[in-house]
Design a protein around this motif. Structure first.
Motif, PDB file in Angstrom:
ATOM      1  N   VAL A  70       3.639  10.402  -6.880  1.00  0.00           N
ATOM      2  CA  VAL A  70       4.601  10.793  -7.917  1.00  0.00           C
ATOM      3  C   VAL A  70       3.842  11.218  -9.171  1.00  0.00           C
ATOM      4  N   GLN A  71       2.817  10.463  -9.526  1.00  0.00           N
ATOM      5  CA  GLN A  71       2.015  10.788 -10.711  1.00  0.00           C
ATOM      6  C   GLN A  71       1.246  12.091 -10.547  1.00  0.00           C
ATOM      7  N   ALA A  72       0.840  12.392  -9.320  1.00  0.00           N
ATOM      8  CA  ALA A  72       0.013  13.576  -9.058  1.00  0.00           C
ATOM      9  C   ALA A  72       0.788  14.882  -9.195  1.00  0.00           C
TER      10      ALA A  72
ATOM     11  N   HIS B   5       0.819  -1.216   0.000  1.00  0.00           N
ATOM     12  CA  HIS B   5       0.000   0.000   0.000  1.00  0.00           C
ATOM     13  C   HIS B   5       0.853   1.265   0.000  1.00  0.00           C
ATOM     14  N   ARG B   6       1.974   1.234   0.702  1.00  0.00           N
ATOM     15  CA  ARG B   6       2.856   2.410   0.706  1.00  0.00           C
ATOM     16  C   ARG B   6       3.474   2.622  -0.665  1.00  0.00           C
ATOM     17  N   LEU B   7       3.887   1.544  -1.314  1.00  0.00           N
ATOM     18  CA  LEU B   7       4.455   1.673  -2.655  1.00  0.00           C
ATOM     19  C   LEU B   7       3.403   2.213  -3.627  1.00  0.00           C
ATOM     20  N   ALA B   8       2.198   1.686  -3.549  1.00  0.00           N
ATOM     21  CA  ALA B   8       1.120   2.164  -4.429  1.00  0.00           C
ATOM     22  C   ALA B   8       0.797   3.629  -4.158  1.00  0.00           C
ATOM     23  N   ALA B   9       0.753   4.013  -2.883  1.00  0.00           N
ATOM     24  CA  ALA B   9       0.468   5.403  -2.535  1.00  0.00           C
ATOM     25  C   ALA B   9       1.572   6.318  -3.052  1.00  0.00           C
ATOM     26  N   PHE B  10       2.815   5.908  -2.872  1.00  0.00           N
ATOM     27  CA  PHE B  10       3.931   6.733  -3.340  1.00  0.00           C
ATOM     28  C   PHE B  10       3.877   6.891  -4.860  1.00  0.00           C
ATOM     29  N   ARG B  11       3.574   5.830  -5.567  1.00  0.00           N
ATOM     30  CA  ARG B  11       3.482   5.917  -7.036  1.00  0.00           C
ATOM     31  C   ARG B  11       2.371   6.874  -7.467  1.00  0.00           C
ATOM     32  N   LEU B  12       1.239   6.836  -6.766  1.00  0.00           N
ATOM     33  CA  LEU B  12       0.156   7.775  -7.081  1.00  0.00           C
ATOM     34  C   LEU B  12       0.578   9.209  -6.797  1.00  0.00           C
TER      35      LEU B  12
ATOM     36  N   TYR C  53      10.280  14.879  -4.569  1.00  0.00           N
ATOM     37  CA  TYR C  53      11.051  14.455  -5.740  1.00  0.00           C
ATOM     38  C   TYR C  53      12.551  14.513  -5.492  1.00  0.00           C
ATOM     39  N   SER C  54      12.977  15.426  -4.656  1.00  0.00           N
ATOM     40  CA  SER C  54      14.395  15.509  -4.322  1.00  0.00           C
ATOM     41  C   SER C  54      14.847  14.243  -3.601  1.00  0.00           C
ATOM     42  N   ALA C  55      14.056  13.790  -2.644  1.00  0.00           N
ATOM     43  CA  ALA C  55      14.381  12.553  -1.922  1.00  0.00           C
ATOM     44  C   ALA C  55      14.329  11.357  -2.863  1.00  0.00           C
ATOM     45  N   MET C  56      13.319  11.315  -3.721  1.00  0.00           N
ATOM     46  CA  MET C  56      13.196  10.213  -4.678  1.00  0.00           C
ATOM     47  C   MET C  56      14.397  10.176  -5.618  1.00  0.00           C
ATOM     48  N   ASN C  57      14.770  11.340  -6.131  1.00  0.00           N
ATOM     49  CA  ASN C  57      15.916  11.394  -7.043  1.00  0.00           C
ATOM     50  C   ASN C  57      17.216  11.051  -6.332  1.00  0.00           C
ATOM     51  N   GLY C  58      17.344  11.472  -5.074  1.00  0.00           N
ATOM     52  CA  GLY C  58      18.521  11.118  -4.299  1.00  0.00           C
ATOM     53  C   GLY C  58      18.628   9.618  -4.101  1.00  0.00           C
ATOM     54  N   LEU C  59      17.497   8.976  -3.837  1.00  0.00           N
ATOM     55  CA  LEU C  59      17.464   7.532  -3.678  1.00  0.00           C
ATOM     56  C   LEU C  59      17.847   6.841  -4.983  1.00  0.00           C
TER      57      LEU C  59
END
Length: 112
Positions: A26-28, A17-24, A77-83
């Motif tokens: 990111v899309q938003a 559920h966390r992965l699905a929420a994060f993907r939504l 997005y900064s955290a996502m890109n850093g990861l």
């Protein structure tokens, strides 16, 4: 990025559920999505969604803001890109990836 930060982020994402929420999120985009709307889209009880969003926020992957009676969540997005940078740091032996390299997803999309 430090290993403990990476581990916390990956641990937060290592749940359906966390992965699905994060993907939504990111899309938003920067606009984000209200917690209740996320819960509805993922068919998760609101209390469970709050727990999952708190885990993502604790990992630094999402931010939240209040708008009237709603809490709006947005992907960081900064955290996502850093990861992503951390995970691909040594890709291709540390040399820039060519067009046909395994890590070059843009080349894969063009040929698909």
């Amino acid at each position: 990025m430090h290993a403990e930060v990476v581990i916390r982020a990956l641990s937060a994402l290592a749940q359906e559920h966390r992965l699905a929420a994060f993907r939504l999120l990111v899309q938003a985009g920067e606009e984000g999505i209200a917690a209740g709307v996320l819960a509805d889209k993922l068919e998760v009880p609101a209390s469970s969604m709050s727990f999952h969003l708190a885990q993502l926020a604790n990992a630094g992957l999402v931010s939240q803001r209040r708008e009237s009676r709603s809490i709006i969540y947005s992907a960081d997005y900064s955290a996502m890109n850093g990861l992503m940078d951390y995970l691909t740091e040594n890709c291709c032996g540390g040399i820039p990836c060519g067009e046909d390299a395994a890590c070059n997803t843009e080349a894969k999309r063009r040929t698909a």
